[in-house]
Design an enzyme around this catalytic site. Structure first.
Site, short mmCIF file in Angstrom:
data_model
loop_
_atom_site.label_atom_id
_atom_site.label_comp_id
_atom_site.label_asym_id
_atom_site.label_seq_id
_atom_site.Cartn_x
_atom_site.Cartn_y
_atom_site.Cartn_z
N LEU A 264 -4.70 9.64 27.11
CA LEU A 264 -5.51 9.28 25.94
C LEU A 264 -7.01 9.48 26.17
O LEU A 264 -7.71 10.08 25.35
CB LEU A 264 -5.21 7.82 25.55
CG LEU A 264 -5.99 7.28 24.36
CD1 LEU A 264 -5.69 8.09 23.11
CD2 LEU A 264 -5.64 5.81 24.13
N GLU B 162 -4.04 17.52 34.20
CA GLU B 162 -3.15 16.38 34.02
C GLU B 162 -1.89 16.59 34.87
O GLU B 162 -1.23 17.62 34.76
CB GLU B 162 -2.80 16.22 32.53
CG GLU B 162 -1.65 15.27 32.22
CD GLU B 162 -1.80 13.87 32.83
OE1 GLU B 162 -2.85 13.25 32.64
OE2 GLU B 162 -0.84 13.42 33.52
N GLN C 262 0.96 6.46 21.39
CA GLN C 262 0.32 7.53 22.19
C GLN C 262 1.14 8.81 22.16
O GLN C 262 0.60 9.90 22.16
CB GLN C 262 0.15 7.07 23.64
CG GLN C 262 -1.22 6.48 23.91
CD GLN C 262 -1.38 5.99 25.32
OE1 GLN C 262 -1.26 4.80 25.57
NE2 GLN C 262 -1.67 6.86 26.27
N MET D 62 -5.36 17.07 40.61
CA MET D 62 -6.52 17.22 41.47
C MET D 62 -6.17 16.60 42.81
O MET D 62 -5.72 15.46 42.84
CB MET D 62 -7.72 16.50 40.85
CG MET D 62 -9.01 16.82 41.54
SD MET D 62 -10.06 15.38 41.70
CE MET D 62 -9.13 14.38 42.82
N TYR E 35 4.45 -11.79 19.01
CA TYR E 35 4.45 -12.50 20.30
C TYR E 35 5.66 -13.42 20.36
O TYR E 35 6.00 -14.08 19.36
CB TYR E 35 3.18 -13.33 20.47
CG TYR E 35 1.99 -12.49 20.86
CD1 TYR E 35 1.66 -12.30 22.19
CD2 TYR E 35 1.20 -11.88 19.89
CE1 TYR E 35 0.57 -11.52 22.56
CE2 TYR E 35 0.11 -11.08 20.24
CZ TYR E 35 -0.20 -10.92 21.58
OH TYR E 35 -1.26 -10.14 21.94
N ASP F 123 -8.97 3.50 31.74
CA ASP F 123 -8.39 2.52 32.67
C ASP F 123 -8.90 2.70 34.10
O ASP F 123 -8.82 1.77 34.90
CB ASP F 123 -6.85 2.62 32.66
CG ASP F 123 -6.22 1.85 31.50
OD1 ASP F 123 -6.96 1.51 30.55
OD2 ASP F 123 -5.00 1.59 31.53
#
Ligand SMILES: Cc1cc2nc3c(=O)[nH]c(=O)nc-3n(C[C@H](O)[C@H](O)[C@H](O)COP(=O)(O)OP(=O)(O)OC[C@H]3O[C@@H](n4cnc5c(N)ncnc54)[C@H](O)[C@@H]3O)c2cc1C
Length: 530
Positions: A7, A27, A107, A131, A210, A298
């Site tokens: 994302l 990626e 997503q 990478m 919830y 993140d």
């Protein structure tokens, strides 16, 4: 170069493309997200999507997947009694602050839309590529990347690198940047399942449900037509002394038992599709930058999903960073402009992480206690009200609130430029539709001297400026005369808005309108040598 094409990495590639910079994103996975994961998209993220031309398609796709304007509430179980209504309707009371809306889109559906637009704008996205090492020097970054299928490695040279490599960021680790905050408080799971839960909703329009009962704390998110979705389980057993390592010793039988406990019905057939294991934690990286490497998403901040803020905060990192990188790379700004990324985004992220933590404690984990917990703030302040303080903002007050209600920020430098409906011929557009490319000068109806000064300043500095005077009538009209009050200026005043839609500078009136004033402001905001 961008490491991570999920994302946040994808959004970074897209936004850089929007500013004319062709980025390479690598990626590890062979394609876009396969799991639904994040789905709650804030108005601010939708505003960003609107700027890059994907708002409408995101809205259409969201409609296919979720009922709009759902509630966020808490129940003992789907079949059981209601305990709390946190947000009765996702868009009630927020429609006036933005030209767009909050919505849900997973997503797995969103990323292909972002991917297509990023590629249209020139981004190079390499999936199945990781990478494996990276070094930086005075002029740039050299990364070694490996194609996972062929095993072939290649060295890539880039001026800057964005680490959007997720919560377990190896780049952050290599840079030795610690995470600071509450740490991990649960080894949680997300159980993706199929099962016809429609009848148990009993006509209720619920976006996030919830579950709080003596056996389990977590939440459901269900997709149309309510025969599939996920259950997050954060803790099980005694609410005062729960088991928080839900991840350990898991089996399909246990997952089905958790789902049955959360729906409160033993009869509905359930099929488990997948289980994801993740840490519920609330931390921010000590630094968001090391030389030419920037942490985003993140990799920079991890928060529990309560509130739906994590992915949105990452998109805002990308939005903040992309125009700065673009202006530096094009030679329009001094490299020092990039120093503003950390103070601006770290404080916004820290505020958001604390708010996600507060929602986690109050909604799902009261046993953690309220000591050291920030009071729960209005979601609007979190999504649209965080304030920036850095050298890329020229303040006009000594007060430094961390956040404001977006209805009260009123064009204050360092805050998101407010939405006001305008007219261009028969077209209705938002003030926000004027931002996103160049710096924008908006002047009140009596602010022609500022417009004149802005034209001169643009010529003097070589900085492209979009200049608009908002009159009651005219080519671009503010028919309600709402603009000056919304931006905290008199009809003779003006504001300078950055490409990310944040007010950088403001003049309350026409009194001191001059080209040198504006040239000075632009030179300072863009960290150019005077
Ligand atoms: C159950 C749940 C529900 C959530 N709901 C919401 C929500 O409703 N709204 C919201 O805003 N957020 C939500 N979140 C949070 C959101 O999912 C994350 O914040 C977001 O996915 C982070 O995106 P990212 O791109 O920063 O990181 P990631 O999605 O983790 O992506 C990092 C990517 O980097 C790649 N990578 C890592 N290292 C390398 C390497 N060396 N080379 C190449 N690639 C590499 C990985 O393969 C990965 O794809 C939720 C989270 C959970 C767990």
């Amino acid at each position: 170069m961008i490491v991570g094409g999920s994302l946040v990495g994808m959004s970074t590639a897209l936004l850089l493309g929007h500013h004319g910079i062709r980025a390479l994103a690598v990626e590890h996975h062979r394609g876009t997200a396969i799991h639904p994961r994040a789905a709650q998209i804030s108005q601010r993220t939708m505003e960003v999507f609107r700027t890059v031309g994907v708002e409408q398609i995101v809205r259409r796709e969201s409609d296919k997947q979720f009922v709009q304007d759902g509630a966020i509430n808490a129940v003992e179980s789907l079949a059981g009694k209601e305990i709390a209504a946190y947000i009765p309707n996702l868009n009630d009371g927020v429609r006036d602050v933005s030209p767009t809306i909050r919505l849900f889109i997973t997503q797995s559906l969103l990323e292909p839309l972002l991917k297509q637009r990023a590629q249209e704008l020139g981004a190079e996205l390499r999936f199945g590529t990781e990478m494996i090492s990276c070094e930086q020097d005075a002029d740039g970054v050299t990364a070694t990347i490996r194609d996972r299928d062929s095993g072939r490695t290649e060295a890539v040279r880039a001026r800057y690198l964005v680490a959007a490599d997720g919560a377990r960021s190896t780049l952050r680790e290599r840079l030795g940047i610690p995470m600071l905050g509450h740490g991990t408080f649960s080894n949680s799971i997300t159980i993706y399942f199929r099962g016809d839960l429609g009848p148990l909703l009993r006509g209720r329009n619920l976006s996030v449900i919830y579950i709080t009962n003596p056996e389990l704390r977590g939440f459901f998110r269900l997709e149309k037509p309510f025969d599939r979705g996920f259950l997050v389980v954060n803790a099980v057993g005694d609410p005062a002394h729960p088991v928080t390592d839900v991840s350990a010793g898991l089996s399909d039988e246990k997952c089905i038992a958790y789902i049955r406990c959360a729906i409160g019905d033993d009869q509905v057939p359930i099929t488990i599709e997948n289980v994801m294991h993740w840490n519920a934690r609330a931390d921010v990286a000590e630094h968001l930058r090391a030389g030419r490497i920037f942490l985003a998403g993140d990799a920079a901040h991890v928060m529990p999903p309560n509130g739906g803020f994590g992915g949105n905060t990452g998109v805002q990192d990308a939005h903040n960073l992309a125009w700065k990188l673009a202006m530096v790379l094009k030679g329009q700004a001094g490299a020092e402009l990039l120093a503003s990324y950390e103070p601006e985004r770290r404080s916004a992220a820290a505020f958001t992480v604390e708010q996600a933590y507060s929602r986690y404690v109050t909604r799902s984990a009261p046993y953690l206690g309220t000591e050291g917990m920030q009071p729960v703030e209005n979601d609007l302040n979190i999504e649209l009200g965080y304030c920036y303080y850095s050298d890329a903002i020229i303040p006009d007050s000594d007060e430094r609130p961390a956040h404001l209600n977006p209805r009260e920020s009123r064009g204050r430098p360092g805050t998101r430029a407010p939405h006001v409906w305008l007219r261009r011929g028969s077209e209705q557009l938002s003030t926000l539709d004027l931002f996103g490319g160049n710096f924008t000068m908006l002047a009140g109806p009596e602010g022609s001297s500022w417009c004149e000064a802005a034209r001169e300043a643009a010529a003097q500095t070589g900085i492209e400026l979009d200049i608009h005077r908002l009159e009651t009538q005219g080519a671009l009209a503010d028919p309600e005369r709402a603009f000056p009050a919304a931006y905290g200026i008199t009809p003779g005043g003006a504001v300078l808005v950055r490409p990310d839609g944040f007010v950088a500078w403001r003049a309350q009136s026409a009194e001191r309108a001059s080209a040198p004033q504006l040239s000075g402001a632009l030179t300072s905001i863009l960290c150019r040598k005077a």
